[in-house]
Design a protein around this motif. Structure first.
Motif, PDB file in Angstrom:
ATOM      1  N   UNK A 116      -4.311   3.794  -5.099  1.00  0.00           N
ATOM      2  CA  UNK A 116      -3.626   3.123  -5.842  1.00  0.00           C
ATOM      3  C   UNK A 116      -3.665   1.641  -5.694  1.00  0.00           C
ATOM      4  N   UNK A 117      -3.579   1.038  -4.226  1.00  0.00           N
ATOM      5  CA  UNK A 117      -3.209  -0.166  -4.394  1.00  0.00           C
ATOM      6  C   UNK A 117      -4.635  -0.955  -5.016  1.00  0.00           C
ATOM      7  N   UNK A 118      -5.870  -0.340  -4.611  1.00  0.00           N
ATOM      8  CA  UNK A 118      -6.786  -1.834  -4.549  1.00  0.00           C
ATOM      9  C   UNK A 118      -7.533  -0.784  -5.772  1.00  0.00           C
ATOM     10  N   UNK A 119      -7.048   0.332  -6.922  1.00  0.00           N
ATOM     11  CA  UNK A 119      -8.345   0.072  -8.202  1.00  0.00           C
ATOM     12  C   UNK A 119      -8.066  -1.594  -9.090  1.00  0.00           C
ATOM     13  N   UNK A 120      -9.437  -0.936  -9.208  1.00  0.00           N
ATOM     14  CA  UNK A 120      -9.536  -2.554 -10.182  1.00  0.00           C
ATOM     15  C   UNK A 120     -10.276  -4.095  -8.854  1.00  0.00           C
ATOM     16  N   UNK A 121      -9.967  -4.197  -7.679  1.00  0.00           N
ATOM     17  CA  UNK A 121      -9.881  -4.674  -7.232  1.00  0.00           C
ATOM     18  C   UNK A 121     -10.949  -4.682  -6.424  1.00  0.00           C
ATOM     19  N   UNK A 122     -11.767  -5.695  -5.860  1.00  0.00           N
ATOM     20  CA  UNK A 122     -12.899  -6.016  -4.365  1.00  0.00           C
ATOM     21  C   UNK A 122     -12.777  -5.855  -3.349  1.00  0.00           C
ATOM     22  N   UNK A 123     -12.820  -5.097  -2.667  1.00  0.00           N
ATOM     23  CA  UNK A 123     -12.620  -5.210  -1.028  1.00  0.00           C
ATOM     24  C   UNK A 123     -14.522  -5.700  -0.677  1.00  0.00           C
ATOM     25  N   UNK A 124     -13.820  -6.612   0.296  1.00  0.00           N
ATOM     26  CA  UNK A 124     -15.432  -7.288   0.813  1.00  0.00           C
ATOM     27  C   UNK A 124     -15.404  -7.502   2.319  1.00  0.00           C
ATOM     28  N   UNK A 125     -16.019  -6.635   3.107  1.00  0.00           N
ATOM     29  CA  UNK A 125     -16.506  -6.870   3.798  1.00  0.00           C
ATOM     30  C   UNK A 125     -17.603  -7.142   4.777  1.00  0.00           C
ATOM     31  N   UNK A 126     -18.387  -6.760   6.204  1.00  0.00           N
ATOM     32  CA  UNK A 126     -19.116  -7.964   6.494  1.00  0.00           C
ATOM     33  C   UNK A 126     -19.753  -7.324   5.977  1.00  0.00           C
ATOM     34  N   UNK A 127     -20.632  -6.469   5.247  1.00  0.00           N
ATOM     35  CA  UNK A 127     -21.979  -6.383   4.986  1.00  0.00           C
ATOM     36  C   UNK A 127     -21.769  -7.598   3.727  1.00  0.00           C
ATOM     37  N   UNK A 128     -21.246  -7.825   3.164  1.00  0.00           N
ATOM     38  CA  UNK A 128     -21.018  -9.002   2.086  1.00  0.00           C
ATOM     39  C   UNK A 128     -20.634  -9.931   2.357  1.00  0.00           C
ATOM     40  N   UNK A 129     -20.052 -10.470   3.439  1.00  0.00           N
ATOM     41  CA  UNK A 129     -19.466 -11.845   3.920  1.00  0.00           C
ATOM     42  C   UNK A 129     -20.313 -12.287   4.788  1.00  0.00           C
ATOM     43  N   UNK A 130     -20.861 -11.469   5.885  1.00  0.00           N
ATOM     44  CA  UNK A 130     -21.988 -12.101   6.682  1.00  0.00           C
ATOM     45  C   UNK A 130     -22.841 -12.893   6.423  1.00  0.00           C
TER      46      UNK A 130
END
Length: 248
Positions: free
Chosen positions: A60-74
């Motif tokens: 509910x809190x993250x709906x429509x938002x982007x989660x950036x994890x190590x897979x992306x930021x490394x």
């Protein structure tokens, strides 16, 4: 064309200010770790692999938002030399990811001073007492000031200014201070000083010669091969970028 401004929010007590800000002037509002709880208008959340699941936002809190994890930021961090040289803490990782992935004109920090002096109420973070991750014993974090100057210098090479919106007296970030109101109405990239190219190139050349490259980003798995003094010497080169600018 409007400036592409990015806000990065950490977990210092002043992160709570962002709840009252109109952040529509930012193309992206990036929150680090727990900071999504302080900044309701966040659009991107970035956290490391070991960030506890129970501290992450629900659907509910993250709906429509982007989660950036190590897979992306490394991979993005590696484009800027990797974690050993950039500094192994999420404040800097968020900055490099924003710089590489979002191509901003301005990156503005709040809640990332990395000082951790307790407020009168005894809080070190907006949510109370917290662990001072950037102050842990880590060979990549011997000088937070040097690491901030490195980020600033590489951002300038990409045509991006980096500023600090904090009003706290002390900060380990060497970025120029700016008021939120000034940034909110800014229509042209701020003309703030940049380290001299020769100093930046000397530091980057020293990094390349040393060759402390860890493609996976998990530098702690290879920490035995890193010479603390050699990394401190490179930090001194980055600190010199600020000194040379002051003398220019």
């Amino acid at each position: 064309m409007a400036l592409n401004k990015v806000l990065i929010v950490g977990s210092a007590p002043d992160a709570l200010k962002t709840a009252d800000w109109d952040t529509s002037c930012f193309s992206h509002t990036i929150v680090i770790n727990n900071a999504w709880k302080a900044c309701p208008s966040w659009s991107c959340l970035i956290y490391p692999e070991d960030f506890p699941v129970d501290r992450r936002p629900g659907d509910e809190d993250s709906y429509g938002k982007r989660i950036v994890t190590a897979e992306e930021f490394v991979p993005v961090q590696n484009e800027f030399g990797g974690f050993v040289y950039a500094g192994g803490t999420m404040s800097f990782t968020a900055g490099y990811w924003a710089l590489g992935a979002l191509k901003p004109d301005v990156i503005a920090y709040i809640g990332c001073d990395m000082v951790y002096e307790a407020t009168p109420g005894g809080s070190t973070h907006f949510y109370g007492l917290g662990t001072a991750d950037p102050l842990r014993s880590d060979v990549t974090l011997q000088s937070l000031e040097a690491k901030s100057l490195r980020l600033q210098a590489l951002a300038h090479q990409k045509g991006c200014a980096v500023v600090n919106l904090s009003e706290r007296e002390k900060s380990r970030l060497c970025f120029p201070r700016m008021a939120f109101a000034s940034l909110e109405t800014m229509s042209q990239r701020p003309d703030i000083g940049t380290p001299l190219p020769c100093a930046v190139e000397s530091a980057l050349s020293a990094e390349s010669d040393l060759g402390y490259w860890v493609e996976s980003g998990r530098y702690w798995e290879e920490v035995g091969r890193f010479d603390k003094q050699k990394l401190r010497d490179i930090d001194d080169l980055w600190l010199a970028t600020a000194t040379e600018l002051a003398l220019a």
